[in-house]
Design a protein around this motif. Structure first.
Motif, PDB file in Angstrom:
ATOM      1  N   PHE A   1      -9.702  -9.601 -11.948  1.00  0.00           N
ATOM      2  CA  PHE A   1      -9.439  -9.171 -13.319  1.00  0.00           C
ATOM      3  C   PHE A   1      -9.901  -7.732 -13.539  1.00  0.00           C
ATOM      4  N   ALA A   2     -10.998  -7.337 -12.899  1.00  0.00           N
ATOM      5  CA  ALA A   2     -11.461  -5.954 -13.018  1.00  0.00           C
ATOM      6  C   ALA A   2     -10.428  -4.981 -12.457  1.00  0.00           C
ATOM      7  N   ASP A   3      -9.684  -5.412 -11.456  1.00  0.00           N
ATOM      8  CA  ASP A   3      -8.592  -4.604 -10.914  1.00  0.00           C
ATOM      9  C   ASP A   3      -7.374  -4.630 -11.828  1.00  0.00           C
ATOM     10  N   TYR A   4      -7.104  -5.783 -12.404  1.00  0.00           N
ATOM     11  CA  TYR A   4      -5.871  -5.960 -13.177  1.00  0.00           C
ATOM     12  C   TYR A   4      -5.931  -5.380 -14.579  1.00  0.00           C
ATOM     13  N   VAL A   5      -7.029  -5.574 -15.283  1.00  0.00           N
ATOM     14  CA  VAL A   5      -7.082  -5.212 -16.698  1.00  0.00           C
ATOM     15  C   VAL A   5      -6.797  -3.729 -16.945  1.00  0.00           C
ATOM     16  N   PRO A   6      -7.355  -2.781 -16.182  1.00  0.00           N
ATOM     17  CA  PRO A   6      -6.984  -1.383 -16.423  1.00  0.00           C
ATOM     18  C   PRO A   6      -5.491  -1.117 -16.252  1.00  0.00           C
TER      19      PRO A   6
ATOM     20  N   SER B   1       7.533  -6.955  -8.709  1.00  0.00           N
ATOM     21  CA  SER B   1       6.287  -7.706  -8.875  1.00  0.00           C
ATOM     22  C   SER B   1       5.243  -7.126  -7.940  1.00  0.00           C
ATOM     23  N   ARG B   2       4.008  -7.516  -8.178  1.00  0.00           N
ATOM     24  CA  ARG B   2       2.894  -7.045  -7.353  1.00  0.00           C
ATOM     25  C   ARG B   2       2.101  -8.251  -6.873  1.00  0.00           C
ATOM     26  N   LEU B   3       1.949  -8.383  -5.573  1.00  0.00           N
ATOM     27  CA  LEU B   3       1.144  -9.457  -4.985  1.00  0.00           C
ATOM     28  C   LEU B   3      -0.060  -8.841  -4.289  1.00  0.00           C
ATOM     29  N   VAL B   4      -1.249  -9.308  -4.657  1.00  0.00           N
ATOM     30  CA  VAL B   4      -2.484  -8.886  -4.002  1.00  0.00           C
ATOM     31  C   VAL B   4      -3.067 -10.104  -3.299  1.00  0.00           C
TER      32      VAL B   4
ATOM     33  N   VAL C   1       6.694 -17.227  -4.166  1.00  0.00           N
ATOM     34  CA  VAL C   1       7.133 -16.643  -5.445  1.00  0.00           C
ATOM     35  C   VAL C   1       7.480 -15.173  -5.253  1.00  0.00           C
ATOM     36  N   LYS C   2       6.648 -14.419  -4.547  1.00  0.00           N
ATOM     37  CA  LYS C   2       6.909 -13.003  -4.317  1.00  0.00           C
ATOM     38  C   LYS C   2       8.226 -12.808  -3.568  1.00  0.00           C
ATOM     39  N   ALA C   3       8.461 -13.604  -2.531  1.00  0.00           N
ATOM     40  CA  ALA C   3       9.681 -13.468  -1.741  1.00  0.00           C
ATOM     41  C   ALA C   3      10.919 -13.755  -2.590  1.00  0.00           C
ATOM     42  N   ARG C   4      10.841 -14.747  -3.435  1.00  0.00           N
ATOM     43  CA  ARG C   4      11.993 -15.080  -4.273  1.00  0.00           C
ATOM     44  C   ARG C   4      12.224 -14.017  -5.342  1.00  0.00           C
TER      45      ARG C   4
ATOM     46  N   ILE D   1       4.814  -8.421 -13.579  1.00  0.00           N
ATOM     47  CA  ILE D   1       4.333  -9.613 -12.875  1.00  0.00           C
ATOM     48  C   ILE D   1       3.294  -9.214 -11.830  1.00  0.00           C
ATOM     49  N   THR D   2       2.134  -9.856 -11.878  1.00  0.00           N
ATOM     50  CA  THR D   2       1.101  -9.628 -10.870  1.00  0.00           C
ATOM     51  C   THR D   2       0.548 -10.970 -10.399  1.00  0.00           C
TER      52      THR D   2
END
Length: 369
Positions: free
Chosen positions: A354-359, A326-329, A315-318, A294-295
């Motif tokens: 997306f450039a950060d996430y896709v790799p 999970s990862r929250l940016v 959502v992150k706290a729950r 989850i990101t």
């Protein structure tokens, strides 16, 4: 009860772009106009009808040898609908190889062509599929099927038709560890909801600036704004006053009843039971993501993303309380993400996200074997 209707009207000034289409500056990132070329189409993978979808012959738009758009019909939706497919460069070179698949869900007022504004999604490590989500489909099977939109079973279209159709026609990896669903804005809601509804299908999910907490009146108001087609709201707060270059805000399509998608939004005598049932932030729904990567991404620097930041934080706290990794940016004003990101609700931030996430997603696919 009136206060929420007033909040919906307030969305005309603040929140309708929570369902944002691609902003004007994204147009420069779009591919050249597609051409329908029989010779080029012949070199593409052959798609056969199935799973309730009928492919319109001669309607395929070819953007490049690895980027094309099909047009399909289905009894689940009125009219014709597009599915854009991005293949890795090596798809034809190794005919026995099967590929991971990522489904990208666009925002409200957007189209399948919005993916061109996020170049990282055209990866040489995976297939990316972009199904039409409607101007205000909200990735839901609508409660009302007799509106000006007609048949509107978007969730059924995507999950029980498009996914198996793609698996039947392309060389895909069909296990959950090699399938992801990602989306932004309205599509951020769709991605998290789909991952919760079908954890058997999706092993990875990312929501960017998503309307992912239906417990927030502001998010419900954004849905109502799209139903009521508050184009004044859209044009007032979006950095895009046109998706066609004509200078006219196309908005969210025809007006429909404010109860059309999820039923009554008012928390009186459980009238909002559908909203609560599909709320991505509900702990019972989040618990279904215990085996899912989850990101979440969001800024907090405009009148829209200040609310998506609050939703993402909840959502992150729950998830943390449930013990679900999970990862929250939260990139705030955008300075930590990219020079062109202002922390707002736009592709200037979503493209580098997306450039950060896709790799990271590619690495997760590879680690799955």
């Amino acid at each position: 009860m009136m206060s929420l209707r007033h909040t919906a009207a307030g969305a005309a000034l603040a929140l309708a772009a929570l369902t944002g289409a691609a902003p004007a500056h994204a147009d420069a990132l779009r591919t050249a106009p597609a051409v329908t070329a029989p010779a080029a189409v012949a070199a593409l993978p052959v798609f056969t009808d199935g799973h309730g979808l009928t492919v319109l012959p001669g309607a395929t738009e070819v953007h490049s040898p690895t980027d094309f758009t099909l047009t399909v019909t289905t009894k689940q939706l009125s009219g014709q609908h597009k599915i854009r497919v991005l293949l890795p460069a090596g798809y034809d070179a190794v005919p026995e190889r099967r590929w991971p698949v990522t489904y990208f869900l666009h925002g409200g007022g957007g189209t399948v062509d919005d993916v061109a504004a996020a170049p990282a999604l055209h990866s040489d490590s995976m297939i990316t599929v972009v199904p039409d989500g409607g101007l205000k489909g909200w990735y839901a099977d609508w409660q009302m099927q007799n509106t000006a939109e007609g048949a509107a079973n978007w969730e059924t279209f995507h999950l029980t038709q498009v996914v198996p159709f793609i698996d039947a026609n392309l060389r895909t990896r069909t296990d959950r560890d090699h399938r992801a669903v990602v989306g932004l804005s309205m599509g951020g809601y769709g991605s998290l909801h789909y991952a919760e509804a079908r954890p058997d299908l999706f092993g990875h999910v990312a929501a960017l600036s998503g309307g992912i907490d239906f417990g927030m009146a502001q998010v419900r108001a954004a849905v109502l704004a799209t139903e009521l087609n508050l184009t004044g709201a859209w044009c007032a707060v979006s950095s895009s006053s046109s998706t066609s270059g004509s200078g006219k805000c196309t908005g969210y399509g025809p007006y429909v009843d404010s109860d059309a998608i999820f039923g009554s939004p008012y928390p009186v005598f459980n009238a909002d039971r559908v909203w609560k049932a599909v709320d991505p932030a509900a702990p019972a729904n989040l618990a279904k993501l215990s085996r899912t990567g989850i990101t979440l991404y969001t800024g907090n620097n405009d009148v829209i993303d200040v609310h998506t930041a609050a939703a993402s934080k909840t959502v992150k706290a729950r998830l943390d309380q449930l013990g679900v990794p999970s990862r929250l940016v939260n990139y705030g004003n955008g300075a930590s993400l990219a020079p062109g990101c202002n922390g707002g609700h736009n592709y200037g931030c979503w493209a580098p996200a997306f450039a950060d996430y896709v790799p990271r997603l590619e690495a997760a696919f590879a680690a799955a074997g």
